[in-house]
Design a protein around this motif. Structure first.
Motif, PDB file in Angstrom:
ATOM      1  N   LYS A 204       0.845  -1.182   0.000  1.00 26.53           N
ATOM      2  CA  LYS A 204       0.000   0.000   0.000  1.00 26.53           C
ATOM      3  C   LYS A 204       0.886   1.239   0.000  1.00 26.53           C
ATOM      4  O   LYS A 204       1.896   1.298   0.697  1.00 26.53           O
ATOM      5  CB  LYS A 204      -0.896   0.007   1.241  1.00 26.53           C
ATOM      6  N   ILE A 205       0.503   2.217  -0.799  1.00 28.50           N
ATOM      7  CA  ILE A 205       1.230   3.478  -0.841  1.00 28.50           C
ATOM      8  C   ILE A 205       0.569   4.436   0.150  1.00 28.50           C
ATOM      9  O   ILE A 205      -0.638   4.643   0.115  1.00 28.50           O
ATOM     10  CB  ILE A 205       1.225   4.072  -2.265  1.00 28.50           C
ATOM     11  N   LEU A 206       1.356   5.016   1.029  1.00 28.19           N
ATOM     12  CA  LEU A 206       0.850   5.840   2.125  1.00 28.19           C
ATOM     13  C   LEU A 206       0.793   7.325   1.770  1.00 28.19           C
ATOM     14  O   LEU A 206       1.043   8.180   2.612  1.00 28.19           O
ATOM     15  CB  LEU A 206       1.727   5.620   3.362  1.00 28.19           C
ATOM     16  N   LEU A 207       0.432   7.613   0.544  1.00 31.52           N
ATOM     17  CA  LEU A 207       0.403   8.995   0.079  1.00 31.52           C
ATOM     18  C   LEU A 207      -0.630   9.824   0.820  1.00 31.52           C
ATOM     19  O   LEU A 207      -0.358  10.973   1.188  1.00 31.52           O
ATOM     20  CB  LEU A 207       0.146   9.022  -1.432  1.00 31.52           C
ATOM     21  N   ASP A 208      -1.809   9.272   1.072  1.00 32.95           N
ATOM     22  CA  ASP A 208      -2.848  10.015   1.792  1.00 32.95           C
ATOM     23  C   ASP A 208      -2.351  10.497   3.151  1.00 32.95           C
ATOM     24  O   ASP A 208      -2.599  11.645   3.539  1.00 32.95           O
ATOM     25  CB  ASP A 208      -4.097   9.153   2.007  1.00 32.95           C
ATOM     26  N   GLU A 209      -1.650   9.629   3.870  1.00 36.62           N
ATOM     27  CA  GLU A 209      -1.167   9.980   5.194  1.00 36.62           C
ATOM     28  C   GLU A 209      -0.172  11.137   5.133  1.00 36.62           C
ATOM     29  O   GLU A 209      -0.234  12.070   5.933  1.00 36.62           O
ATOM     30  CB  GLU A 209      -0.526   8.765   5.877  1.00 36.62           C
ATOM     31  N   ILE A 210       0.734  11.084   4.166  1.00 33.45           N
ATOM     32  CA  ILE A 210       1.726  12.154   4.030  1.00 33.45           C
ATOM     33  C   ILE A 210       1.052  13.455   3.629  1.00 33.45           C
ATOM     34  O   ILE A 210       1.369  14.523   4.158  1.00 33.45           O
ATOM     35  CB  ILE A 210       2.817  11.743   3.017  1.00 33.45           C
ATOM     36  N   MET A 211       0.086  13.365   2.710  1.00 35.30           N
ATOM     37  CA  MET A 211      -0.633  14.567   2.286  1.00 35.30           C
ATOM     38  C   MET A 211      -1.396  15.183   3.450  1.00 35.30           C
ATOM     39  O   MET A 211      -1.408  16.406   3.601  1.00 35.30           O
ATOM     40  CB  MET A 211      -1.582  14.226   1.137  1.00 35.30           C
ATOM     41  N   GLU A 212      -2.001  14.354   4.268  1.00 32.32           N
ATOM     42  CA  GLU A 212      -2.746  14.859   5.425  1.00 32.32           C
ATOM     43  C   GLU A 212      -1.814  15.509   6.441  1.00 32.32           C
ATOM     44  O   GLU A 212      -2.098  16.593   6.958  1.00 32.32           O
ATOM     45  CB  GLU A 212      -3.535  13.724   6.075  1.00 32.32           C
TER      46      GLU A 212
ATOM     47  N   LEU B  46      -2.405  10.856 -12.117  1.00 25.97           N
ATOM     48  CA  LEU B  46      -1.679   9.701 -11.579  1.00 25.97           C
ATOM     49  C   LEU B  46      -1.644   9.758 -10.052  1.00 25.97           C
ATOM     50  O   LEU B  46      -1.826   8.744  -9.378  1.00 25.97           O
ATOM     51  CB  LEU B  46      -0.260   9.638 -12.144  1.00 25.97           C
ATOM     52  N   VAL B  47      -1.428  10.936  -9.498  1.00 20.80           N
ATOM     53  CA  VAL B  47      -1.456  11.111  -8.043  1.00 20.80           C
ATOM     54  C   VAL B  47      -2.820  10.666  -7.512  1.00 20.80           C
ATOM     55  O   VAL B  47      -2.908   9.932  -6.522  1.00 20.80           O
ATOM     56  CB  VAL B  47      -1.155  12.575  -7.646  1.00 20.80           C
ATOM     57  N   HIS B  48      -3.873  11.064  -8.196  1.00 24.32           N
ATOM     58  CA  HIS B  48      -5.232  10.688  -7.797  1.00 24.32           C
ATOM     59  C   HIS B  48      -5.410   9.162  -7.847  1.00 24.32           C
ATOM     60  O   HIS B  48      -5.960   8.567  -6.918  1.00 24.32           O
ATOM     61  CB  HIS B  48      -6.248  11.383  -8.696  1.00 24.32           C
ATOM     62  N   GLU B  49      -4.953   8.540  -8.913  1.00 21.44           N
ATOM     63  CA  GLU B  49      -5.068   7.080  -9.052  1.00 21.44           C
ATOM     64  C   GLU B  49      -4.335   6.355  -7.927  1.00 21.44           C
ATOM     65  O   GLU B  49      -4.838   5.369  -7.383  1.00 21.44           O
ATOM     66  CB  GLU B  49      -4.517   6.625 -10.400  1.00 21.44           C
ATOM     67  N   ILE B  50      -3.157   6.826  -7.577  1.00 20.85           N
ATOM     68  CA  ILE B  50      -2.380   6.209  -6.497  1.00 20.85           C
ATOM     69  C   ILE B  50      -3.126   6.347  -5.175  1.00 20.85           C
ATOM     70  O   ILE B  50      -3.206   5.398  -4.396  1.00 20.85           O
ATOM     71  CB  ILE B  50      -0.968   6.841  -6.413  1.00 20.85           C
TER      72      ILE B  50
ATOM     73  N   GLY C 123      10.502  14.440  -0.457  1.00 23.96           N
ATOM     74  CA  GLY C 123      11.601  14.479   0.506  1.00 23.96           C
ATOM     75  C   GLY C 123      11.504  13.417   1.581  1.00 23.96           C
ATOM     76  O   GLY C 123      11.832  13.682   2.738  1.00 23.96           O
ATOM     77  N   VAL C 124      11.037  12.215   1.189  1.00 25.03           N
ATOM     78  CA  VAL C 124      10.944  11.095   2.128  1.00 25.03           C
ATOM     79  C   VAL C 124      11.648   9.879   1.533  1.00 25.03           C
ATOM     80  O   VAL C 124      11.956   9.856   0.345  1.00 25.03           O
ATOM     81  CB  VAL C 124       9.464  10.733   2.444  1.00 25.03           C
ATOM     82  N   LYS C 125      11.896   8.904   2.357  1.00 28.73           N
ATOM     83  CA  LYS C 125      12.466   7.648   1.877  1.00 28.73           C
ATOM     84  C   LYS C 125      11.361   6.813   1.242  1.00 28.73           C
ATOM     85  O   LYS C 125      10.196   6.899   1.649  1.00 28.73           O
ATOM     86  CB  LYS C 125      13.111   6.886   3.025  1.00 28.73           C
ATOM     87  N   MET C 126      11.726   6.020   0.263  1.00 26.79           N
ATOM     88  CA  MET C 126      10.733   5.178  -0.411  1.00 26.79           C
ATOM     89  C   MET C 126      10.008   4.283   0.583  1.00 26.79           C
ATOM     90  O   MET C 126       8.800   4.114   0.493  1.00 26.79           O
ATOM     91  CB  MET C 126      11.391   4.346  -1.512  1.00 26.79           C
ATOM     92  N   ARG C 127      10.725   3.742   1.552  1.00 25.32           N
ATOM     93  CA  ARG C 127      10.079   2.844   2.517  1.00 25.32           C
ATOM     94  C   ARG C 127       9.052   3.571   3.383  1.00 25.32           C
ATOM     95  O   ARG C 127       8.141   2.965   3.909  1.00 25.32           O
ATOM     96  CB  ARG C 127      11.111   2.122   3.370  1.00 25.32           C
ATOM     97  N   ASP C 128       9.203   4.902   3.520  1.00 26.05           N
ATOM     98  CA  ASP C 128       8.220   5.683   4.266  1.00 26.05           C
ATOM     99  C   ASP C 128       6.926   5.864   3.490  1.00 26.05           C
ATOM    100  O   ASP C 128       5.897   6.215   4.066  1.00 26.05           O
ATOM    101  CB  ASP C 128       8.793   7.060   4.638  1.00 26.05           C
ATOM    102  N   LEU C 129       6.969   5.629   2.189  1.00 23.49           N
ATOM    103  CA  LEU C 129       5.792   5.743   1.337  1.00 23.49           C
ATOM    104  C   LEU C 129       5.043   4.419   1.185  1.00 23.49           C
ATOM    105  O   LEU C 129       3.939   4.394   0.670  1.00 23.49           O
ATOM    106  CB  LEU C 129       6.203   6.184  -0.073  1.00 23.49           C
ATOM    107  N   MET C 130       5.684   3.325   1.599  1.00 23.80           N
ATOM    108  CA  MET C 130       5.113   2.016   1.342  1.00 23.80           C
ATOM    109  C   MET C 130       4.800   1.262   2.639  1.00 23.80           C
ATOM    110  O   MET C 130       5.583   1.327   3.587  1.00 23.80           O
ATOM    111  CB  MET C 130       6.072   1.162   0.506  1.00 23.80           C
TER     112      MET C 130
END
Length: 64
Positions: free
Chosen positions: A2-10, A29-33, A52-59
């Motif tokens: 799972k990509i944690l983009l919502d959490e970072i955006m919030e 694409l951002v929306h699709e993710i 500005g985060v590590k890839m593992r912080d996004l996953m």
């Protein structure tokens, strides 16, 4: 995975357009993710670099 983009955006209080501007990725694409699409690894890398985060912080994965 799972990509944690919502959490970072919030946390940062940023919009899809701002993520798009920071990362160079299309807003669509951002929306699709955010809706659960699984991006390619190079896209995850581009997201991480732009935000500005590590890839593992996004996953979220039991294997990381």
């Amino acid at each position: 995975m799972k990509i944690l983009l919502d959490e970072i955006m919030e946390q940062r209080n940023i919009s899809e357009r701002q993520v798009s501007d920071l990362t160079g990725l299309p807003r669509s694409l951002v929306h699709e993710i955010r809706r659960g699409s699984r991006p390619r690894i190079d896209t995850v890398e581009q997201l991480a670099k732009g935000l500005g985060v590590k890839m593992r912080d996004l996953m979220e994965s039991e294997y990381l």
